[in-house]
Design an enzyme around this catalytic site. Structure first.
Site, PDB file in Angstrom:
ATOM      1  N   GLU A 120      -4.365   6.626  -6.853  1.00 25.27           N
ATOM      2  CA  GLU A 120      -5.192   7.614  -6.159  1.00 25.27           C
ATOM      3  C   GLU A 120      -5.282   8.900  -6.969  1.00 25.27           C
ATOM      4  O   GLU A 120      -4.279   9.388  -7.486  1.00 25.27           O
ATOM      5  CB  GLU A 120      -4.606   7.908  -4.773  1.00 25.27           C
ATOM      6  N   ASP A 164       0.807  -1.222   0.000  1.00 23.82           N
ATOM      7  CA  ASP A 164       0.000   0.000   0.000  1.00 23.82           C
ATOM      8  C   ASP A 164       0.841   1.273   0.000  1.00 23.82           C
ATOM      9  O   ASP A 164       1.931   1.316   0.572  1.00 23.82           O
ATOM     10  CB  ASP A 164      -0.900  -0.015   1.245  1.00 23.82           C
ATOM     11  N   HIS A 180      -9.995   5.315   1.141  1.00 21.18           N
ATOM     12  CA  HIS A 180      -8.910   5.389   2.114  1.00 21.18           C
ATOM     13  C   HIS A 180      -9.396   6.172   3.333  1.00 21.18           C
ATOM     14  O   HIS A 180     -10.321   6.971   3.251  1.00 21.18           O
ATOM     15  CB  HIS A 180      -7.689   6.082   1.505  1.00 21.18           C
ATOM     16  N   GLY A 181      -8.756   5.938   4.473  1.00 22.35           N
ATOM     17  CA  GLY A 181      -9.119   6.676   5.676  1.00 22.35           C
ATOM     18  C   GLY A 181     -10.439   6.252   6.280  1.00 22.35           C
ATOM     19  O   GLY A 181     -11.124   7.054   6.935  1.00 22.35           O
ATOM     20  N   ASP A 185       1.239   5.264  -5.343  1.00 22.12           N
ATOM     21  CA  ASP A 185       0.752   6.557  -4.880  1.00 22.12           C
ATOM     22  C   ASP A 185       1.590   7.711  -5.433  1.00 22.12           C
ATOM     23  O   ASP A 185       2.651   8.038  -4.921  1.00 22.12           O
ATOM     24  CB  ASP A 185       0.780   6.589  -3.354  1.00 22.12           C
TER      25      ASP A 185
END
Length: 286
Positions: free
Chosen positions: A136, A84, A211-212, A106
């Site tokens: 992303e 990740d 995400h998050g 990312d």
């Protein structure tokens, strides 16, 4: 059982109109807790190891990945290994040999054009080596000391029209989008933009990733999955459970020196959190 590929788990979740939860692994206890929680829930799950976790373990993904893979193979739950938030090209290229079936590359901190170019190159390399690639677009925020970002701040949310071009040009297999969540939240107070989630679902042909999710209330996650979100990333919630259990044990038993005494309740707390999230995303059968 043998490791399952992340792409297979995400595809099955999307076809079943449910979510698939992906949990961050930092220690062996994290991996064991994820496997235990998935078994209790009767669900599949993704074990994620971030670039930051690799750095924590000395910069070599080999040991922590081998440990997580061993735990996953010993589990009766279908589990995959995912690398990740990878920014390092060297780490990306280490993924196949380390046993990962998927990578989240990312480049979101870069300007749009540079993000697109770097991601397209990562996807080409990944697909040539059998790697499923997530990327992303937008600014989720909150990672590595970044501030939390409001979903309505100009330029923060993922634009559906831009997402169409980005997915087409890069060839990514899944897209992490900015819709109101933020990394590293310890309170579950985030409100998601469900209209935007539905618009992104309709605009792009690939699964969407949130995400998050640790900072998102259960009902918001359920609505997000119903609106089209598929892969639900959870990290901080496990650490909150782990640390809370350690603190409680040491407060009650201040003379403890054997780490097993407090790691057992910490691992159990994380397992309970894993099972709870799997039920929320709709992948649990028990």
């Amino acid at each position: 059982m043998p490791l399952v590929s992340t792409g297979e788990l995400v595809t099955a979740a999307r076809a079943g109109n449910r979510g698939i939860a992906a949990f961050n692994v930092i220690t062996l206890e994290h991996a064991e807790a994820i496997a235990t929680g998935a078994e209790r829930a009767g669900a599949s799950a993704i074990l994620q190891i971030s670039e930051n976790a690799v750095k924590f373990h000395g910069g070599d993904p080999g040991a922590v990945t081998a440990a997580a893979a061993a735990v996953a193979r010993a589990s009766s739950a279908p589990l995959s290994l995912h690398l990740d938030h990878v920014e390092s090209a060297a780490l990306l290229k280490a993924a196949p040999g380390a046993g990962f079936s998927s990578v989240m590359f990312d480049a979101s901190k870069l300007p749009y054009a540079e993000n697109l170019a770097a991601t397209a190159e990562a996807v080409r390399w990944g697909h040539d080596h059998g790697i499923w690639v997530e990327a992303e677009l937008g600014a989720v925020g909150g990672k590595d000391g970044e501030p939390s970002l409001d979903a309505h701040t100009p330029g923060v949310r993922t634009d559906p029209a831009e997402a169409v071009v980005y997915v087409t040009e890069t060839g990514v297999d899944a897209l992490a989008v900015a819709v109101g969540s933020s990394h590293a939240m310890t309170r579950r107070t985030a409100t998601l933009d469900h209209t935007l989630i539905a618009a992104l679902r309709d605009a792009v042909p690939v699964p969407l990733v949130l995400h998050g999710s640790s900072g998102v209330p259960d009902e918001e996650i359920r609505r997000a999955v119903a609106s089209g979100m598929v892969k639900i990333n959870v990290g901080t919630a496990l650490n909150t459970a782990f640390t809370g259990a350690v603190r409680a044990h040491l407060a009650a038993h201040p003379t403890t020196v054997d780490p097993r005494k407090y790691l057992v309740p910490a691992r159990e707390a994380m397992a309970g959190t894993v099972a709870d999230f799997l039920r929320v995303v709709g992948s649990a059968t028990t």
